[in-house]
Write a protein that holds these residues in place. Structure first.
Motif, PDB file in Angstrom:
ATOM      1  N   ILE A 272       2.799   2.753   9.677  1.00 60.48           N
ATOM      2  CA  ILE A 272       2.612   3.917   8.812  1.00 60.48           C
ATOM      3  C   ILE A 272       1.337   4.668   9.194  1.00 60.48           C
ATOM      4  N   GLY A 273       0.365   3.961   9.767  1.00 58.36           N
ATOM      5  CA  GLY A 273      -0.850   4.606  10.259  1.00 58.36           C
ATOM      6  C   GLY A 273      -1.960   4.773   9.243  1.00 58.36           C
ATOM      7  N   LEU A 274      -1.901   4.029   8.153  1.00 59.31           N
ATOM      8  CA  LEU A 274      -2.970   4.074   7.146  1.00 59.31           C
ATOM      9  C   LEU A 274      -3.930   2.923   7.420  1.00 59.31           C
ATOM     10  N   THR A 275      -5.106   3.241   7.896  1.00 57.57           N
ATOM     11  CA  THR A 275      -6.039   2.200   8.341  1.00 57.57           C
ATOM     12  C   THR A 275      -7.134   1.881   7.337  1.00 57.57           C
ATOM     13  N   GLY A 276      -7.055   2.429   6.134  1.00 56.63           N
ATOM     14  CA  GLY A 276      -8.045   2.108   5.113  1.00 56.63           C
ATOM     15  C   GLY A 276      -7.945   0.669   4.642  1.00 56.63           C
ATOM     16  N   THR A 277      -6.751   0.120   4.639  1.00 59.08           N
ATOM     17  CA  THR A 277      -6.542  -1.287   4.296  1.00 59.08           C
ATOM     18  C   THR A 277      -6.975  -2.104   5.503  1.00 59.08           C
TER      19      THR A 277
ATOM     20  N   CYS B 136      -7.657  -6.815   2.552  1.00 58.15           N
ATOM     21  CA  CYS B 136      -6.321  -6.221   2.726  1.00 58.15           C
ATOM     22  C   CYS B 136      -5.628  -5.921   1.404  1.00 58.15           C
ATOM     23  N   THR B 137      -6.342  -5.951   0.284  1.00 57.88           N
ATOM     24  CA  THR B 137      -5.728  -5.784  -1.029  1.00 57.88           C
ATOM     25  C   THR B 137      -5.093  -4.404  -1.190  1.00 57.88           C
TER      26      THR B 137
END
Length: 168
Positions: free
Chosen positions: A30-35, A47-48
């Protein structure tokens, strides 16, 4: 294998190996790297994410187990220009140092306030029907799954208290 996830309100139809963790699907597909991928063993909390409104260590669950689920990541709580309440509180209270654990801390803290609001007991609650609210003991227990290697805990606790006040 195919799995459909709704992440931060956006539907994603994924094709993946059945062994892919929810964390890896969020970051790599998905490309969401905040996690963040911290320990990859469920011990640090970096990783929550929220799955259907409940906090989950995304490194410990398979993406395939969440077909049709609603996932919220740190990106779903706010943006740099319009941060969510907990994000703004962490900024105002300097509730981070290196920042690596921050997204997991914020996701856990926001879920924790919802748990307290629902009256969900913790292991240190005095009874199943009488939640001790935001006592230091309750806060420490409810956030115990999130580690901060920089030891910014006093600022993290101040940020959570500030967000709780703003929510009242």
């Amino acid at each position: 294998m195919r799995t459909t996830l709704t992440v931060n309100g956006v539907r994603h139809d994924l094709s993946h190996d059945e062994r892919v963790s929810l964390l890896d699907a969020i970051r790599d597909q998905i490309g969401l790297t905040g996690t963040k991928k911290g320990c990859d063993h469920g011990q640090c909390g970096a990783c929550t994410v929220h799955v259907n409104g409940r906090r989950v260590n995304s490194c410990l669950t398979l993406a395939a187990m969440h077909d049709g689920d609603e996932i919220t990541t740190i990106e779903g709580l706010g943006t740099p220009d319009a941060p969510g309440t907990m994000q703004a509180s962490f900024q105002a209270c300097d509730g981070f140092q290196c920042g690596f654990c921050t997204s997991g801390q914020i996701m856990s803290a926001s879920a924790m306030l919802e748990e307290i609001g629902r009256g969900d007991p913790s292991h240190v609650s005095s009874s199943l029907g009488d939640i001790d609210g935001m006592s230091d003991e309750e806060l420490a227990e409810r956030m115990s799954g999130n580690l901060c290697r920089c030891s910014a805990y006093p600022m993290i606790r101040a940020a959570i208290a500030r967000a709780a006040e703003a929510a009242e």
